[in-house]
Design an enzyme around this catalytic site. Structure first.
Site, PDB file in Angstrom:
ATOM      1  N   TYR A 138       0.852  -1.188   0.000  1.00  0.00           N
ATOM      2  CA  TYR A 138       0.000   0.000   0.000  1.00  0.00           C
ATOM      3  C   TYR A 138       0.884   1.232   0.000  1.00  0.00           C
ATOM      4  CZ  TYR A 138      -3.519   3.408   1.501  1.00  0.00           C
ATOM      5  OH  TYR A 138      -4.368   4.492   1.578  1.00  0.00           O
ATOM      6  N   ASP A 156       9.443   2.988   0.116  1.00  0.00           N
ATOM      7  CA  ASP A 156       8.353   3.597   0.874  1.00  0.00           C
ATOM      8  C   ASP A 156       8.484   3.201   2.345  1.00  0.00           C
ATOM      9  OD1 ASP A 156       6.048   4.519   2.000  1.00  0.00           O
ATOM     10  OD2 ASP A 156       4.679   3.572   0.553  1.00  0.00           O
ATOM     11  N   LYS A 170       3.736   9.096   8.905  1.00  0.00           N
ATOM     12  CA  LYS A 170       3.442   8.532  10.234  1.00  0.00           C
ATOM     13  C   LYS A 170       4.385   9.063  11.322  1.00  0.00           C
ATOM     14  CE  LYS A 170       0.625   4.955   8.255  1.00  0.00           C
ATOM     15  NZ  LYS A 170       0.737   4.229   7.033  1.00  0.00           N
TER      16      LYS A 170
END
Ligand SMILES: *Cc1c(COP(=O)(O)O)cnc(C)c1O
Length: 434
Positions: free
Chosen positions: A142, A237, A269
């Site tokens: 994702y 990522d 995050k």
């Protein structure tokens, strides 16, 4: 008293599914979503006043635990000076410097507001810098919800069973090649057939949005060597893993020792310490292709917002070696107990673990889980009863079997004990599920 049910009923009338991000709706575990009103250390408190040990951690940012005093103090100090000016601000370079001191390959950094924006910008930058069109991604990874990256995208998408997303055009989908994770020969074939046209391979540093799936030995290096050989960029990522797996992210546990670096990193995050900040970072000559020094456009009204920068700076300053040692040790304790409880209850499973990030997969011990097909083939029906038994006992797990569990520096012995004591009954519920 306003109940979770009252709040959810009202929200469903106002917001699609009653939520602002799909997994929060409890679609895959059933039942009424819990509305949280406060977080402190390892605990969350819901609208009914019930306290939970939190294993979601705001989906990753809460590395230090909720409401860490130093982070709150930094945010309050920033707020007192104004919420944002739409200008340069000293804390932007301060956060950029902190990132580069941990990840030297992040030579230059562009702050953005979400992980989605970071990966979207990284792909555009890769296309602009290479003059090529195709992006390669792995099924189950994702990278946020930009159009071209939604093909076979794990977690929320996996939970909902959507084949990508409606509203993404064929043209956009056709510029993303999706292959199985950990499939070396598929990657080699893609480069043999399309090597001339590939702008970038984007990969989760270690996938954690189809459950946690470790890269097999040498897989990230193969991505590195093939991209380099074909003039494509490697986008690593680290939105979830950055500053969580180690002080230098997953790269700190892999590339640094193995002697390789991606061209671009994406962070999110933890870097925002709980406020909306993310970043794209990497080699100077590539990053300088971004506007205003280069032709690849990116901008953001709230990019580098001073309050978010303050939260990120305070979080990274307090994310010391001891923090990572603590979280790693607690992750070992929890996964050992989880495995023991499931085995005692006779539940076939694998613990999927990379450093302090982990998840459980049911009915997978024969094949293991090395890719998205295997992740999807698991006995997902066991997770709902497991989840609700934990919830009842005051442990808030991610409401999807495809999400990682997040511990924090604030998870002390008392919090961990509450998790451990809840596990046997949850394992029995998983065993009885059908
Ligand atoms: C969470 C996540 C994203 C998206 O970040 P948002 O801030 O939710 O847009 C991208 N990549 C990975 C690996 C993630 O875990």
């Amino acid at each position: 008293m306003t109940t979770n049910q009252d709040l959810f009923t009202a929200a469903q009338n106002l917001m699609p599914g009653g939520v602002n991000s799909p997994v929060r709706a409890f679609g895959s575990v059933g039942g009424v979503p819990v509305s949280m009103v406060a977080g402190n250390g390892p605990y969350l408190t819901d609208a009914e006043g019930k306290e939970y040990v939190d294993l979601v951690g705001s989906w990753g940012p809460a590395l230090l635990g909720h409401s860490h005093p130093a982070v709150l103090e930094a945010v309050r100090a920033a707020v007192d000076k104004g919420l944002g000016f739409g200008t340069s601000h000293p804390a932007e370079a301060q956060l950029a410097q902190l990132v580069r001191s941990r990840v030297p390959g992040a030579e230059m950094i562009r702050m953005v507001s979400t992980g989605t924006e970071a990966t979207m910008t990284a792909i555009r930058l890769a296309r602009g810098a290479t003059g090529k069109n195709l992006a390669v991604k792995f099924a189950g990874c994702y990278h946020g919800h930009s159009d071209g990256l939604l093909a076979a995208a794990g977690s929320g998408v996996a939970t909902l069973g959507l084949p990508g997303s409606a509203g993404v055009t064929q043209a956009q989908a056709s510029e993303t090649i999706v292959i199985e994770y950990n499939d070396r020969s598929a990657l080699q074939t893609v480069f043999a057939e399309h090597g001339e046209d590939i702008a970038a391979v984007i990969t989760e540093a270690t996938p954690a949005n189809m459950g946690v799936v470790p890269p097999e030995a040498g897989f990230n290096q193969l991505i590195r060597s093939l991209t380099e050989a074909h003039g494509a960029l490697m986008i690593f990522d680290e939105v979830m893993t950055g500053f969580r797996i180690t002080e230098a992210g997953y790269w700190g546990a892999s590339g640094r020792e193995e002697g390789w670096e991606p061209d671009l990193f994406t962070f999110g995050k933890v870097i925002g310490g709980g406020l909306p900040t993310a970043a794209v970072a990497g080699r100077r000559e590539i990053m300088e292709q971004l506007a205003p020094t280069g032709p690849v456009y990116h901008a953001g009204t709230l990019s580098g917002n001073p309050v978010a920068m303050a939260a990120g700076v305070a979080t990274l300053q307090h994310a010391t070696a001891e923090v990572y040692q603590h979280i790693d040790a607690k992750a070992q304790v929890v996964t050992d107990a989880l495995a023991a409880a499931l085995s005692d209850a006779g539940v076939d499973h694998t613990i999927q673990k990379v450093g302090n990030l982990f998840s459980v997969a049911f009915g997978t011990s024969q094949s293991g889980v090395h890719n998205y097909s295997q992740a999807q083939a698991q006995e997902t029906f066991r997770y709902g009863p497991f989840f609700h038994t934990m919830l009842e006992a005051g442990v808030y797990l991610p409401p999807s079997v495809f999400e990682a569990w997040f511990l924090s520096a604030a998870h002390d012995d008392a919090a961990v004990e509450r998790i451990l004591s809840a596990l046997p009954a949850a394992a029995r519920a998983a065993a009885e599920a059908s």
